[in-house]
Enzyme design. Sequence first.
Site, PDB file in Angstrom:
ATOM      1  N   ILE A 290      49.429  40.474  41.960  1.00 14.37           N
ATOM      2  CA  ILE A 290      48.661  40.814  41.460  1.00 14.37           C
ATOM      3  C   ILE A 290      48.045  42.188  40.321  1.00 14.37           C
ATOM      4  CG2 ILE A 290      45.343  40.733  40.927  1.00 14.37           C
ATOM      5  CD1 ILE A 290      46.486  38.018  41.247  1.00 14.37           C
ATOM      6  N   GLY A 291      49.028  42.777  41.079  1.00 10.42           N
ATOM      7  CA  GLY A 291      49.289  44.457  40.232  1.00 10.42           C
ATOM      8  C   GLY A 291      49.935  45.616  41.202  1.00 10.42           C
ATOM      9  N   SER A 292      49.363  45.264  42.103  1.00  8.97           N
ATOM     10  CA  SER A 292      49.188  46.947  43.551  1.00  8.97           C
ATOM     11  C   SER A 292      50.174  46.443  44.171  1.00  8.97           C
ATOM     12  CB  SER A 292      48.132  47.380  43.737  1.00  8.97           C
ATOM     13  OG  SER A 292      47.266  46.288  44.096  1.00  8.97           O
ATOM     14  N   CYS A 375      34.856  53.635  50.856  1.00  5.30           N
ATOM     15  CA  CYS A 375      34.015  54.799  50.236  1.00  5.30           C
ATOM     16  C   CYS A 375      34.361  54.278  48.202  1.00  5.30           C
ATOM     17  CB  CYS A 375      33.860  56.267  50.733  1.00  5.30           C
ATOM     18  SG  CYS A 375      32.486  55.616  51.936  1.00  5.30           S
ATOM     19  N   GLU A 524      40.475  35.265  42.720  1.00  3.86           N
ATOM     20  CA  GLU A 524      40.281  34.733  44.298  1.00  3.86           C
ATOM     21  C   GLU A 524      39.867  33.792  44.894  1.00  3.86           C
ATOM     22  OE1 GLU A 524      37.082  36.621  47.560  1.00  3.86           O
ATOM     23  OE2 GLU A 524      37.509  38.266  46.143  1.00  3.86           O
ATOM     24  N   HIS A 554      42.936  41.093  52.060  1.00  2.73           N
ATOM     25  CA  HIS A 554      42.725  41.268  52.999  1.00  2.73           C
ATOM     26  C   HIS A 554      42.608  40.925  54.211  1.00  2.73           C
ATOM     27  CE1 HIS A 554      40.327  40.797  49.253  1.00  2.73           C
ATOM     28  NE2 HIS A 554      39.717  42.463  49.394  1.00  2.73           N
TER      29      HIS A 554
END
Length: 618
Positions: A290-292, A375, A524, A554
Site C-alpha cells: 500500500i505504500g509505507s 494521537c 481494506e 494492524h
Amino acid sequence: MQLGVDTVPVLVGPVSYLLLSKPAKGVEKTFSLLSLLDKILPVYKEVISELKAAGASWIQLDEPTLVMDLDSHKLKAFTEAYSELESTLSGLNVLVETYFADIPAEAFKTLTSLKGVTAYGLDLVRGTKTLDLVKAEFPKGKYLFAGVVDGRNIWANDLSSSLSTLESLESRADKLVVSTSCSLLHTAVDLVNETKLDDEIKSWLAFAAQKVVEVNALAKALAGKNFLTKISFPCPLIQFAAELICLNIFPFPQAAGLKGSEHRRATNVSARLDAQQKKLNLPILPTTTIGSFPQTVELRRVRREYKAKKISEEEYIKAIKEEIKKVVELQEELDIDVLVHGEPERNDMVEYFGEQLSGFAFTVNGWVQSYGSRCVKPPIIYGDVSRPKPMTVYWSSAAQSMTSRPMKGMLTGPVTILNWSFVRNDQPRFETCYQIALAIKDEVEDLEKAGINVIQIDEAALREGLPLRKSEQAFYLEWAVHSFRITNIGVQDTTQIHTHMCYSNFNDIIHSIIDMDADVITIENSRSDEKLLSVFREGVKYGAGIGPGVYDIHSPRIPSTEEIADRINKMLAVLEKNILWVNPDCGLKTRKYPEVKPALQAMVAAAKALRTQLASAK
C-alpha cells in the site's frame, strides 16, 4: 467529588449505545440491536444509582444518534428506555446531549418529551435548523444547553454573533446554559503551548482552554456583566474578515470555476487498463503493497536530527536513499510486481504534504486523539491552498532509478487531507477541497513527466467525511469524488492511477467509489471480516482493477500462504481474475520487519500458486 470539584459524569445513552454497536460475527443480518435494550437497562440503573450514591447531582447521557435519520421504531425506543429509567433518574438533574448535526423535528419532539430528563444539549454550530425548532417550541422549566462554541474546530468564536443567538433564545428557554457544541475532545488542549505558531495565525485560534474562556465570557455577557468588553480575546469578526482580505484567502477563480465540469478522463477504464497492461506487462494477480514500510527507531532518529539541524541535508538525503534502496531490494527479493519506496522521508500522510503546500500552518503540541492511544497533530488550513514546488518527485524518481519494475508514486488525496485537517470556515469545505485537488493534480502530472507510470492517490478518509443525515450525503459524495477525479484528469491512458481506502465500511458508498474512476483501488478487507466482498456477491459490477486486502496489517500475526490463498479464492468467486490485485489491507508503517517479511513472502507465494492453478485450468 473527593477533591471538592462538582463534576458531571458522562455516559453514552442506552439507545445510542445499541444503535452505534455492530452485531457480532456470524449473527444474522435480521438481528435487531434494539432487542437488547431490556437487557442493558438494568446495567444503566445500577451505574446511575452508584453515581447518585457517590454524590453526583448532574448526569449527562449522550444520545448523538438522535440527529440521524431514525424511523418511528427507533424513536420509540428512546421513549421506552427513558420511561424505564425515570425512577432511577429521580433526584438528579439529567442532561441528554446531542451533537454534530441538526436534530430532525420528530426526534426533537421525542427528545423534549423524554421522562426523567431535565436538560437538553443541542449543537447550534452545525445544527443551524435546530435553532428554529427551539424558537418555535421549548418545554417550560427545562434547561437548554445551547452549543454555540464550536467543539470540533479551532477558530476563535464570533462572540457578538453567538451572544445574539443566545439572546434570541432567552424568551424561549427560561433556563439557558452556554455550552460548547460537543465535547472538546476534538480540539487541541491549549494555545499557550504553541510557541512557534505565527502570532497572527495564533490570534485567530481557540483551543480547548480558550473555548472554556469563550463559554465563560458569553455566559457573563448574557448575565449582564458585559464581560466581552473586559477580556482581550482574539479576532472579532470584522477584524477577522479584514485580515482574510489582506491575506487574499477568499476563494480564487481557478477553484471556483471547477464546478462546471465533471473532470473525467476521456477514455473508459477498460481501454485504459488495456493500454496500461501493454506498457507494464504485469502478471495475473499482480502483487503490491500500500505504500509505507516499517518506520524504524533509526529512521525516526534521522528525521528528528535533520529537523533539529543536527545533521546536514547531505547526510539526511544519503540516509533516506539508503533506506529506500533497502526497501526496494527487499521487494525485489520477495518478487513483488509493483513496488513502493517505503515513504521513509514522511512523518504523517497528511502533515507531510501540508508542510509543502501554501495555506497550511502547523502546531508543535496540538495533539488530538485519533483512536485508542493514537494521537495526531492535524494541520490548520487557514488560507488558499497551492503547491509552490514538487513534493514527492525527487524521492519517487530516485526510487524508480533503483529498479526496472514499476515504482508507485505515493500521494495523499485531497479529501483525506481536508478531512484530517482543521479547515478554514469562511468558505464551503468543497471550495477548499478543490484547491487541494488542483495542487495534487500538479504533483500527479509532474510525477508522470518524471517517468512514474503508476501513481497512487490515497483517499483513506473519503467515507469519514460522510454527513450523518442521508439527505446531505449525495452532495458530499458528489464533490468529494469530483475532487479525486480532478487530481488525475490530465494524465495519459498509459499512466495507471491507484487509490487506497481503509478504516471504514464502504459497501453503502460502492457506487461513488466506482464513480471515482480510478484504474485500481486497493481497499481494506481482511480487518473487516471480508464484508466488502458481500457487495459483489449481491450483484455490483466492478470493471476497474481492485485489490481487497488479503491480510490485516494492524495485527502482528503473520498469515500463512494457505490462509491468504483461501482469501484470494473467495475474491475470485466474485471478481474477474484479470482485475484482481493482491495486497495487504493497509500500509506497513506500524509493523516491524520480522513481521513484514514473512507476511509478504506468504502473500507472494499465494499469488504465484493461484496463477499456476489458473493457467493450468485454461
